[in-house]
Design a protein around this motif. Structure first.
Motif, PDB file in Angstrom:
ATOM      1  N   SER A   1       1.893  -2.925  -5.675  1.00  0.00           N
ATOM      2  CA  SER A   1       1.282  -2.293  -4.497  1.00  0.00           C
ATOM      3  C   SER A   1       1.484  -3.141  -3.255  1.00  0.00           C
ATOM      4  N   ILE A   2       1.392  -4.463  -3.417  1.00  0.00           N
ATOM      5  CA  ILE A   2       1.594  -5.361  -2.274  1.00  0.00           C
ATOM      6  C   ILE A   2       3.065  -5.403  -1.883  1.00  0.00           C
ATOM      7  N   LEU A   3       3.939  -5.604  -2.853  1.00  0.00           N
ATOM      8  CA  LEU A   3       5.364  -5.773  -2.568  1.00  0.00           C
ATOM      9  C   LEU A   3       6.015  -4.495  -2.044  1.00  0.00           C
ATOM     10  N   SER A   4       5.550  -3.344  -2.521  1.00  0.00           N
ATOM     11  CA  SER A   4       6.152  -2.069  -2.103  1.00  0.00           C
ATOM     12  C   SER A   4       5.467  -1.461  -0.889  1.00  0.00           C
ATOM     13  N   CYS A   5       4.262  -1.954  -0.551  1.00  0.00           N
ATOM     14  CA  CYS A   5       3.447  -1.407   0.549  1.00  0.00           C
ATOM     15  C   CYS A   5       3.087   0.055   0.318  1.00  0.00           C
ATOM     16  N   MET A   6       3.055   0.485  -0.935  1.00  0.00           N
ATOM     17  CA  MET A   6       2.727   1.879  -1.240  1.00  0.00           C
ATOM     18  C   MET A   6       1.235   2.060  -1.450  1.00  0.00           C
ATOM     19  N   ARG A   7       0.774   3.267  -1.181  1.00  0.00           N
ATOM     20  CA  ARG A   7      -0.583   3.650  -1.552  1.00  0.00           C
ATOM     21  C   ARG A   7      -0.630   3.816  -3.066  1.00  0.00           C
ATOM     22  N   ILE A   8      -1.813   3.637  -3.653  1.00  0.00           N
ATOM     23  CA  ILE A   8      -1.908   3.690  -5.112  1.00  0.00           C
ATOM     24  C   ILE A   8      -1.527   5.074  -5.642  1.00  0.00           C
ATOM     25  N   GLY A   9      -1.820   6.124  -4.884  1.00  0.00           N
ATOM     26  CA  GLY A   9      -1.414   7.465  -5.303  1.00  0.00           C
ATOM     27  C   GLY A   9       0.094   7.604  -5.358  1.00  0.00           C
ATOM     28  N   GLU A  10       0.782   6.973  -4.401  1.00  0.00           N
ATOM     29  CA  GLU A  10       2.245   7.005  -4.383  1.00  0.00           C
ATOM     30  C   GLU A  10       2.817   6.216  -5.554  1.00  0.00           C
TER      31      GLU A  10
END
Length: 354
Positions: free
Chosen positions: A215-224
């Protein structure tokens, strides 16, 4: 008795609009309403007088039985698959909350500014903050739009528009405070230990630590994160397609090819391929597990979404440009990233001044 009234509304460009509102009342009860908006006051008055004559001559359709309450509109929205499928989790939660509020009992054509203000006062008394109450008002206004566009009711948003000034002046609603919270190195280490223990203790094994780091490395929301699929992976570019990425203007079909940087690529490669999804877990379960561990560790005011900000901040610290960071985070508006940058790294301006 039928009557009409003219209301003037000044627009931002300096021009004015004139709304003519027709009402038929009997013993103080509104039986019929109708309205039209004109660019000239004289035209509005002429139409109002002509409609009064027509109504007195030909009568009108009794609207009392056909005008729904706000609660009824909420029910219709939630039972309409075309509308419900486009509603996010937060809006659905707000709709269900509003359904149990006093304002839901009002007929949509009889909601007045005072009803809006009373709703906000009641919510404030229960301990709800101004930014959350503002969401209520936004959803109510959206419901009135849907009542007109989808269900054919002649209803106006004027009650909300007229209430805005008082709502802001009385601090009943406010814009959400911009967050700048980042987890510290110590907090992240504690979280990893606690999340790993939680993973080991659960029968349904969720790799919380991998999810945290990804989540940190990809900067994605958890839903994504929980939606991405193996067939969305681009091995050649070391990237993945993020489908229906959140956007204020468009969500459905908003797919983006996102590069996986700084170890994110390696993290997905180590995941077992026993499902169509890379992380086949319920996003709510992941968030709930994170929150439970965070609370047990005594870490305050840290949300899962703050990990996304942490990831963007790290990219800035490594020297990536705004457009490069936006390609990872999915921000369409560079101003949002600019605000993150200026809030988190003001010291860089001082460094250049040395």
């Amino acid at each position: 008795m039928a009557s009409y009234s003219i209301q003037k509304r000044d627009k931002a460009d300096g021009t004015s609009k004139y709304r003519c509102l027709i009402r038929v009342k009997k013993k103080g009860k509104i039986l019929y309403t109708e309205q039209r908006t004109f660019t000239k006051k004289l035209t509005a008055e002429t139409w109002g007088k002509e409609r009064i004559v027509e109504i007195e001559k030909n009568g009108f359709e009794d609207q009392v039985s056909t005008i729904p309450t706000l609660g009824k509109i909420i029910d219709q929205v939630l039972n309409d698959p075309n509308i419900d499928s486009a509603i996010g989790r937060s809006k659905r939660f707000c709709l269900k909350l509003l359904r149990d509020c006093e304002i839901a009992k009002h007929l949509i054509n009889q909601i007045k500014p005072q009803h809006i203000i009373e709703h906000c006062q009641q919510r404030k008394t229960s301990g709800t903050g101004p930014s959350t109450i503002a969401i209520d008002i936004s959803v109510i206004r959206w419901l009135l739009k849907i009542a007109k566009s989808n269900f054919g009711h002649d209803v106006s948003q004027s009650a909300i528009i007229d209430a805005y000034e008082a709502l802001y002046a009385q601090n009943l609603i406010a814009k959400s405070a911009r967050r700048s919270r980042r987890p510290t190195t110590i907090e992240l280490e504690k979280l990893k230990v606690g999340l790993q223990q939680r993973s080991d203790q659960r029968t349904a094994h969720i790799p919380y630590v991998d999810l945290l780091e990804f989540s940190i490395l990809s900067c994605m929301r958890i839903g994504e994160v929980c939606r991405i699929r193996w067939d969305d992976v681009d091995d050649e570019q070391k990237a993945v397609v993020v489908r229906d990425r959140k956007d204020p203007r468009k969500k459905a079909g908003n797919h983006m090819l996102v590069p996986l940087l700084g170890g994110a690529w390696e993290l997905i490669q180590k995941q077992p391929r026993n499902d169509d999804r890379i992380f086949p877990f319920n996003e709510r379960s992941v968030s709930a597990g994170f929150q439970r561990v965070r609370t047990e560790l005594g870490i305050e005011d840290l949300r899962y979404h703050d990990l996304r900000r942490e990831g963007a901040s790290r990219l800035f610290e490594k020297g990536y440009t705004f457009d490069e960071v936006a390609q990872v985070t999915g921000h369409r508006n560079i101003n949002t990233l600019w605000q993150v940058y200026t809030e988190l790294f003001p010291k860089r301006l001082h460094d250049k001044d040395v």
